[in-house]
Scaffold this motif. Structure first.
Motif, PDB file in Angstrom:
ATOM      1  N   PRO A 101      14.768   0.686   6.070  1.00 44.13           N
ATOM      2  CA  PRO A 101      13.574   0.928   5.955  1.00 44.13           C
ATOM      3  C   PRO A 101      12.652  -0.104   5.585  1.00 44.13           C
ATOM      4  O   PRO A 101      12.891  -0.829   4.641  1.00 44.13           O
ATOM      5  CB  PRO A 101      13.415   2.221   4.913  1.00 44.13           C
ATOM      6  CG  PRO A 101      14.571   2.565   5.057  1.00 44.13           C
ATOM      7  CD  PRO A 101      15.671   1.467   5.220  1.00 44.13           C
ATOM      8  N   ASP A 121       1.845   8.052  15.865  1.00 42.04           N
ATOM      9  CA  ASP A 121       2.858   7.134  16.520  1.00 42.04           C
ATOM     10  C   ASP A 121       2.992   7.353  17.967  1.00 42.04           C
ATOM     11  O   ASP A 121       3.418   8.201  18.464  1.00 42.04           O
ATOM     12  CB  ASP A 121       4.221   7.799  15.704  1.00 42.04           C
ATOM     13  CG  ASP A 121       5.908   7.057  16.197  1.00 42.04           C
ATOM     14  OD1 ASP A 121       5.488   6.147  17.162  1.00 42.04           O
ATOM     15  OD2 ASP A 121       6.409   7.251  15.582  1.00 42.04           O
ATOM     16  N   ASP A 144       9.701   3.955   8.390  1.00 41.16           N
ATOM     17  CA  ASP A 144      10.508   3.943   9.697  1.00 41.16           C
ATOM     18  C   ASP A 144       9.509   3.432  10.739  1.00 41.16           C
ATOM     19  O   ASP A 144       9.246   4.150  11.571  1.00 41.16           O
ATOM     20  CB  ASP A 144      11.333   5.063   9.824  1.00 41.16           C
ATOM     21  CG  ASP A 144      12.372   5.130  10.923  1.00 41.16           C
ATOM     22  OD1 ASP A 144      12.562   4.067  11.581  1.00 41.16           O
ATOM     23  OD2 ASP A 144      12.700   6.316  11.620  1.00 41.16           O
ATOM     24  N   ALA A 145       9.491   2.078  10.695  1.00 38.65           N
ATOM     25  CA  ALA A 145       8.373   1.649  11.793  1.00 38.65           C
ATOM     26  C   ALA A 145       8.861   0.116  12.129  1.00 38.65           C
ATOM     27  O   ALA A 145       9.642  -0.735  11.378  1.00 38.65           O
ATOM     28  CB  ALA A 145       7.237   1.763  11.267  1.00 38.65           C
ATOM     29  N   ASP A 147       9.457   3.289   2.295  1.00 37.81           N
ATOM     30  CA  ASP A 147      10.270   3.779   3.247  1.00 37.81           C
ATOM     31  C   ASP A 147      10.009   3.888   4.427  1.00 37.81           C
ATOM     32  O   ASP A 147      10.090   5.147   5.324  1.00 37.81           O
ATOM     33  CB  ASP A 147      10.699   5.359   2.488  1.00 37.81           C
ATOM     34  CG  ASP A 147       9.486   6.134   2.383  1.00 37.81           C
ATOM     35  OD1 ASP A 147       8.457   5.535   2.568  1.00 37.81           O
ATOM     36  OD2 ASP A 147       9.572   7.216   2.284  1.00 37.81           O
ATOM     37  N   ALA A 194      21.038  -1.278  12.688  1.00 42.70           N
ATOM     38  CA  ALA A 194      20.257  -0.332  11.931  1.00 42.70           C
ATOM     39  C   ALA A 194      19.616  -0.969  10.756  1.00 42.70           C
ATOM     40  O   ALA A 194      19.969  -0.961   9.668  1.00 42.70           O
ATOM     41  CB  ALA A 194      21.133   0.858  11.395  1.00 42.70           C
TER      42      ALA A 194
END
Length: 273
Positions: A59, A113, A80-81, A78, A56
Motif C-alpha cells: 500500500p 476510482d 491501494d492506488a 494504506d 504485489a
C-alpha cells in the motif's frame, strides 16, 4: 515550483530540498523514502514507496510537505492506488494501469476510482485535467472531466510527449518528436511546428531548444524558428555527457534559471516570450 520556492528531489531520492530562489538559500532538506512528488493548489505532496519490484506492491503512503517546518505530515498510509501523482483542481490524482483515482489531499479519502484503458499518467495544467495513456495502439492525450471521469477530447501523440504546460497565455504540448503543439482545451491541437531541436523546454513564457553543440536558444512556439539570446551550457552538461538530460530551465518573475546536477544558476536573460 510553488511561488518563489523550488522543490527538488535529489538524485538519490533520499531528500526533498526546498530552495528560496529570491533569497538564494536552501530553506529545508526533508528526508523522504523513494517517492514521487507533485505540487499544485499551494501544496506539495509525496507518495511512496515507488520503484519497488514485485507483483504485489505494498500500500502507498501519501504525505503532505509542511514548508514551514520542512517535515512530512502523514495524510494516509494504506492507499491501494497507482503511484503516479498529480495535484490540482482541489484533488490529488493517482494514475496507473487502466486506473485513475481521485483523492482528497487533506484527508486521503478516495473520492472516485475511474477505469481508463492504458498505462496512465495524470497532469493538471491550463486549469484542466489531462491523462496521457500508452496502449497497444500507441500514445494518446486525453482531456478528462474531473467530476465525472468522462473523456472530453482525445488525440494521438508521439511517445515521449510531455504533459501540457501553460505559457504565454496559451496551453502547449512538447511532443516526443521535437515539435511544439498549441492546444485549445476542449477543441484539440490547433498548430504544430516542424521538428525543432534535440530538447525543448519551457521557462516562464519562453521556449528554448538545445542544439547538439550544447547551446540553449529561444524559439518561436508557433513557427519553431530560433531567435533571441543563446546560452552555452557548461561542459558537464554537453550532449557528450551521459547525464546530459539532468538539467532544466525554470522561469520566475521574468528571470530564467538553469538547474543541473551541480546547482541552480540565474542566467543573464529574461523568461518573457
Amino acid at each position: 515550483m510553488l511561488g518563489h520556492t523550488l522543490w527538488i528531489l535529489d538524485a538519490s531520492q533520499d531528500f526533498l530540498v526546498q530552495i528560496d530562489l529570491v533569497g538564494d538559500r536552501v530553506v529545508s532538506t526533508v528526508p523522504v523514502p523513494p517517492s514521487a512528488i507533485a505540487a499544485g493548489d499551494g501544496r506539495v505532496l509525496t507518495i511512496s514507496p515507488v520503484g519497488l519490484a514485485g507483483s504485489a506492491p505494498p500500500p502507498l503512503t501519501l504525505d503532505r510537505v509542511d514548508p514551514a517546518t520542512g517535515t512530512l505530515r502523514l495524510v494516509r498510509d494504506d492507499l491501494d492506488a497507482p503511484p503516479n501523482i498529480a495535484v490540482g483542481l482541489g484533488s490529488a490524482w493517482l494514475a496507473g494501469n487502466d486506473t485513475l483515482v481521485r483523492v482528497d489531499p487533506m484527508t486521503g479519502q478516495i473520492l472516485a476510482d475511474r477505469s481508463i484503458p492504458g498505462a496512465l499518467t495524470a497532469a493538471v495544467a491550463c486549469g484542466k485535467l489531462w491523462i496521457q495513456a500508452l496502449g497497444p495502439g500507441g500514445a494518446s492525450l486525453d482531456q478528462i472531466d474531473p467530476g465525472t471521469g468522462r473523456v472530453i477530447w482525445q488525440t494521438a501523440v508521439p511517445e515521449g510527449t510531455l504533459a501540457p504546460q501553460a505559457a504565454a497565455g496559451a496551453c502547449w504540448l512538447l511532443e516526443g518528436d521535437g515539435r511544439i503543439a498549441k492546444l485549445e482545451p476542449g477543441a484539440g491541437i490547433v498548430n504544430r511546428t516542424p521538428p525543432i531541436g534535440m530538447t525543448v523546454q519551457v521557462a516562464g513564457d519562453a521556449f528554448w531548444e538545445t542544439t547538439w553543440d550544447g547551446q540553449l536558444r529561444k524559439v518561436d512556439p508557433t513557427s519553431g524558428q530560433p531567435g533571441g539570446p543563446t546560452w552555452q551550457l557548461p561542459k558537464a552538461d554537453l550532449p557528450s555527457n551521459p547525464k546530459f538530460a539532468d538539467w532544466r530551465l525554470i522561469g520566475l518573475d521574468g528571470d530564467t534559471w538553469l538547474l543541473d546536477a551541480t546547482g541552480v544558476v540565474k542566467l543573464g536573460f529574461g523568461s518573457a516570450g
